[in-house]
Write an enzyme that holds these catalytic residues in place. Structure first.
Site, short mmCIF file in Angstrom:
data_model
loop_
_atom_site.label_atom_id
_atom_site.label_comp_id
_atom_site.label_asym_id
_atom_site.label_seq_id
_atom_site.Cartn_x
_atom_site.Cartn_y
_atom_site.Cartn_z
N LYS A 9 0.83 -1.20 0.00
CA LYS A 9 0.00 0.00 0.00
C LYS A 9 0.88 1.26 0.00
CE LYS A 9 -3.76 -2.35 2.51
NZ LYS A 9 -4.60 -2.33 3.73
N TYR A 49 -12.00 -3.01 -3.12
CA TYR A 49 -12.55 -3.04 -1.76
C TYR A 49 -14.08 -3.09 -1.75
CZ TYR A 49 -7.99 -2.38 0.41
OH TYR A 49 -6.69 -2.56 0.85
N HIS A 115 -1.67 -5.49 1.47
CA HIS A 115 -2.89 -6.28 1.26
C HIS A 115 -2.51 -7.67 0.77
CE1 HIS A 115 -6.83 -7.59 -0.23
NE2 HIS A 115 -6.15 -8.05 -1.26
N GLU A 126 -9.13 -11.02 -7.51
CA GLU A 126 -8.21 -9.89 -7.39
C GLU A 126 -7.10 -9.94 -8.44
OE1 GLU A 126 -9.08 -9.28 -2.61
OE2 GLU A 126 -7.10 -9.97 -3.23
#
Ligand code: DAT
Ligand code: MG
Length: 149
Positions: A9, A49, A115, A126
């Site tokens: 991140k 998300y 993540h 994802e």
């Protein structure tokens, strides 16, 4: 072969932890099959998300993810999804064990550095959200016989 999506991140990148974080997955013995640095669009952050859309922290989380570049990766290996979650540590860094990435480098849930996909199905979703098939490489580590029987 099992694959998982990992994202460093914005805080991990800004705090110069990219090398340290990659090293942990490399040293463990997993294989890096996709890697890119990018500025995340609002649309991608919201899609990624989406399960948290109704949560009070959703807006702040999206703003955070788009605030500065991230490093997106796909790692491969037997059991990589669950193992990566262990390497990463609990969601709240104050509860993460020392020795985990969040446990070693974080103190707050909104700045938890990294993540990792939480299950096979989310990993597949994802990976296809963040990478095209051409961006993922199939290759074998020459050290593989020294890692797995
Ligand atoms: P994880 O990233 O461990 O899979 P999650 O999927 O429950 O955790 O939440 C996604 C991210 O949202 C998490 O890494 C940080 C943020 N988040 C979760 N719970 C939060 C909370 N209570 N307050 C603020 N941010 C939160
Ligand atoms: Mg999650």
């Amino acid at each position: 072969m099992e694959r998982t999506f990992i994202m460093i991140k914005p805080d991990g990148v800004q705090r110069n932890l990219v090398g340290e974080i990659i090293r942990r997955f490399e040293s463990k013995g997993f294989t890096l099959v996709g890697l890119k640095m990018l500025s995340v669009s609002r649309e991608l952050a919201q899609k990624h998300y989406d399960v948290h859309r109704e949560r009070p922290f959703f807006k702040g989380l999206v703003e955070f993810i788009i605030s500065s570049p991230v490093v997106a990766m796909v790692w491969e290996g037997d059991g990589v999804i669950a193992s990566a979650r262990k390497i990463i540590g609990a969601t709240n860094p104050l509860n993460s064990e020392p020795g985990t990435i969040r446990g070693d480098y974080g103190i707050t849930v909104g700045r938890n550095l990294i993540h990792g996909s939480d299950a096979l199905e989310t990993a597949q979703t994802e990976i296809s959200l963040w990478f095209t098939p051409e961006e993922l490489l199939s290759w074998e580590l020459v050290t593989k016989p020294w890692l797995v029987e």
